[in-house]
Each structure stands twice: as C-alpha cells, then as structure tokens.
Write a protein that holds these residues in place. Structure first.
Motif, PDB file in Angstrom:
ATOM      1  N   UNK A  44      -5.228   3.341   5.314  1.00 45.95           N
ATOM      2  CA  UNK A  44      -5.530   2.359   6.346  1.00 45.95           C
ATOM      3  C   UNK A  44      -5.942   1.080   5.618  1.00 45.95           C
ATOM      4  N   UNK A  45      -5.341  -0.066   5.940  1.00 46.77           N
ATOM      5  CA  UNK A  45      -5.688  -1.299   5.238  1.00 46.77           C
ATOM      6  C   UNK A  45      -7.175  -1.654   5.312  1.00 46.77           C
ATOM      7  N   UNK A  46      -7.870  -1.129   6.302  1.00 45.61           N
ATOM      8  CA  UNK A  46      -9.297  -1.408   6.448  1.00 45.61           C
ATOM      9  C   UNK A  46     -10.166  -0.383   5.710  1.00 45.61           C
ATOM     10  N   UNK A  47      -9.557   0.651   5.141  1.00 46.02           N
ATOM     11  CA  UNK A  47     -10.322   1.725   4.507  1.00 46.02           C
ATOM     12  C   UNK A  47     -10.349   1.635   2.992  1.00 46.02           C
ATOM     13  N   UNK A  48     -10.472   2.797   2.376  1.00 43.75           N
ATOM     14  CA  UNK A  48     -10.533   2.880   0.921  1.00 43.75           C
ATOM     15  C   UNK A  48      -9.213   2.429   0.305  1.00 43.75           C
ATOM     16  N   UNK A  49      -9.305   1.876  -0.918  1.00 40.27           N
ATOM     17  CA  UNK A  49      -8.121   1.489  -1.678  1.00 40.27           C
ATOM     18  C   UNK A  49      -8.253   2.098  -3.065  1.00 40.27           C
ATOM     19  N   UNK A  50      -7.273   2.928  -3.432  1.00 39.27           N
ATOM     20  CA  UNK A  50      -7.243   3.507  -4.765  1.00 39.27           C
ATOM     21  C   UNK A  50      -6.486   2.587  -5.710  1.00 39.27           C
ATOM     22  N   UNK A  51      -6.905   2.564  -6.972  1.00 40.00           N
ATOM     23  CA  UNK A  51      -6.258   1.734  -7.983  1.00 40.00           C
ATOM     24  C   UNK A  51      -5.884   2.597  -9.172  1.00 40.00           C
ATOM     25  N   UNK A  52      -4.823   2.204  -9.871  1.00 37.28           N
ATOM     26  CA  UNK A  52      -4.428   2.939 -11.062  1.00 37.28           C
ATOM     27  C   UNK A  52      -3.321   2.239 -11.830  1.00 37.28           C
ATOM     28  N   UNK A  53      -3.124   2.683 -13.051  1.00 36.43           N
ATOM     29  CA  UNK A  53      -2.055   2.139 -13.892  1.00 36.43           C
ATOM     30  C   UNK A  53      -0.691   2.627 -13.419  1.00 36.43           C
ATOM     31  N   UNK A  54      -0.671   3.775 -12.744  1.00 40.07           N
ATOM     32  CA  UNK A  54       0.573   4.325 -12.193  1.00 40.07           C
ATOM     33  C   UNK A  54       0.367   4.589 -10.704  1.00 40.07           C
ATOM     34  N   UNK A  55       1.454   4.811 -10.013  1.00 37.59           N
ATOM     35  CA  UNK A  55       1.376   5.118  -8.591  1.00 37.59           C
ATOM     36  C   UNK A  55       0.548   6.385  -8.351  1.00 37.59           C
ATOM     37  N   UNK A  56       0.775   7.417  -9.151  1.00 38.00           N
ATOM     38  CA  UNK A  56       0.053   8.682  -8.973  1.00 38.00           C
ATOM     39  C   UNK A  56      -1.433   8.520  -9.265  1.00 38.00           C
ATOM     40  N   UNK A  57      -1.793   7.718 -10.276  1.00 38.11           N
ATOM     41  CA  UNK A  57      -3.209   7.476 -10.561  1.00 38.11           C
ATOM     42  C   UNK A  57      -3.894   6.788  -9.383  1.00 38.11           C
ATOM     43  N   UNK A  58      -3.198   5.857  -8.738  1.00 40.87           N
ATOM     44  CA  UNK A  58      -3.771   5.174  -7.574  1.00 40.87           C
ATOM     45  C   UNK A  58      -3.980   6.150  -6.422  1.00 40.87           C
ATOM     46  N   UNK A  59      -3.022   7.039  -6.189  1.00 36.10           N
ATOM     47  CA  UNK A  59      -3.147   8.052  -5.134  1.00 36.10           C
ATOM     48  C   UNK A  59      -4.305   8.991  -5.445  1.00 36.10           C
ATOM     49  N   UNK A  60      -4.400   9.442  -6.688  1.00 35.58           N
ATOM     50  CA  UNK A  60      -5.498  10.326  -7.086  1.00 35.58           C
ATOM     51  C   UNK A  60      -6.847   9.635  -6.916  1.00 35.58           C
ATOM     52  N   UNK A  61      -6.930   8.350  -7.280  1.00 34.45           N
ATOM     53  CA  UNK A  61      -8.165   7.594  -7.150  1.00 34.45           C
ATOM     54  C   UNK A  61      -8.560   7.459  -5.676  1.00 34.45           C
ATOM     55  N   UNK A  62      -7.586   7.222  -4.812  1.00 36.72           N
ATOM     56  CA  UNK A  62      -7.850   7.142  -3.376  1.00 36.72           C
ATOM     57  C   UNK A  62      -8.424   8.455  -2.863  1.00 36.72           C
ATOM     58  N   UNK A  63      -7.801   9.563  -3.236  1.00 36.91           N
ATOM     59  CA  UNK A  63      -8.266  10.877  -2.776  1.00 36.91           C
ATOM     60  C   UNK A  63      -9.671  11.181  -3.290  1.00 36.91           C
ATOM     61  N   UNK A  64      -9.979  10.783  -4.529  1.00 41.52           N
ATOM     62  CA  UNK A  64     -11.326  10.974  -5.079  1.00 41.52           C
ATOM     63  C   UNK A  64     -12.353  10.200  -4.255  1.00 41.52           C
ATOM     64  N   UNK A  65     -12.032   8.951  -3.919  1.00 35.69           N
ATOM     65  CA  UNK A  65     -12.952   8.144  -3.115  1.00 35.69           C
ATOM     66  C   UNK A  65     -13.183   8.782  -1.751  1.00 35.69           C
ATOM     67  N   UNK A  66     -12.119   9.273  -1.136  1.00 33.98           N
ATOM     68  CA  UNK A  66     -12.247   9.892   0.181  1.00 33.98           C
ATOM     69  C   UNK A  66     -13.094  11.166   0.127  1.00 33.98           C
ATOM     70  N   UNK A  67     -12.991  11.927  -0.943  1.00 36.53           N
ATOM     71  CA  UNK A  67     -13.765  13.165  -1.066  1.00 36.53           C
ATOM     72  C   UNK A  67     -15.240  12.877  -1.287  1.00 36.53           C
ATOM     73  N   UNK A  68     -15.571  11.743  -1.921  1.00 31.26           N
ATOM     74  CA  UNK A  68     -16.961  11.407  -2.198  1.00 31.26           C
ATOM     75  C   UNK A  68     -17.700  10.893  -0.963  1.00 31.26           C
ATOM     76  N   UNK A  69     -16.954  10.525   0.061  1.00 30.02           N
ATOM     77  CA  UNK A  69     -17.594  10.013   1.274  1.00 30.02           C
ATOM     78  C   UNK A  69     -18.254  11.102   2.055  1.00 30.02           C
TER      79      UNK A  69
END
Length: 69
Positions: A44-69
């Motif tokens: 969601x553009x208003x929610x968490x944003x994952x970042x990474x050097x690769x597409x998969x790293x960004x997806x993994x970072x997003x999922x990590x942020x969501x799990x920490x909430x």
C-alpha cells in the motif's frame, strides 16, 4: 536523448496467496553512490516500504517490517 535516470523504469507485481495483498516493486535507482536502495517494495503506498539492492531484498525487507509491527 535524455540522460536523466528514469526513477521508476521498472514496476512489477508479485502475486501471492489469495489472503495476502499483492506486493508492488519498483526499480528506483536514486542518485546516490550507494546501490543498497535501488529497489522498493510495498503493498500500500501509504504503508511500509521495503528497500534493497535487489528486488528480492526489498520484498524481504518489507516482510520483516510487517512482522515487527
């Protein structure tokens, strides 16, 4: 020819199980010397944003942020 970088020259969706929202990814290539944040991932553009050097790293970072909430 325009030599300016196209900040959003890639946009894709990762299809997930029916009970999850889609993850959108974008190759943003910001004008900084470090390439660690070239990819963004979000549901969601208003929610968490994952970042990474690769597409998969960004997806993994997003999922990590969501799990920490």
């Amino acid at each position: 020819m325009n030599d300016e970088p196209n900040w959003f020259d890639h946009d894709s969706l990762q299809l997930l199980a029916d009970n999850e929202q889609q993850i959108h990814t974008a190759f943003v290539h910001p004008p900084i010397p470090v390439r660690d944040h070239d990819w963004q991932a979000y549901r969601d553009p208003e929610g968490f944003v994952g970042h990474g050097a690769t597409e998969q790293e960004a997806i993994d970072n997003l999922k990590e942020q969501e799990q920490m909430q």
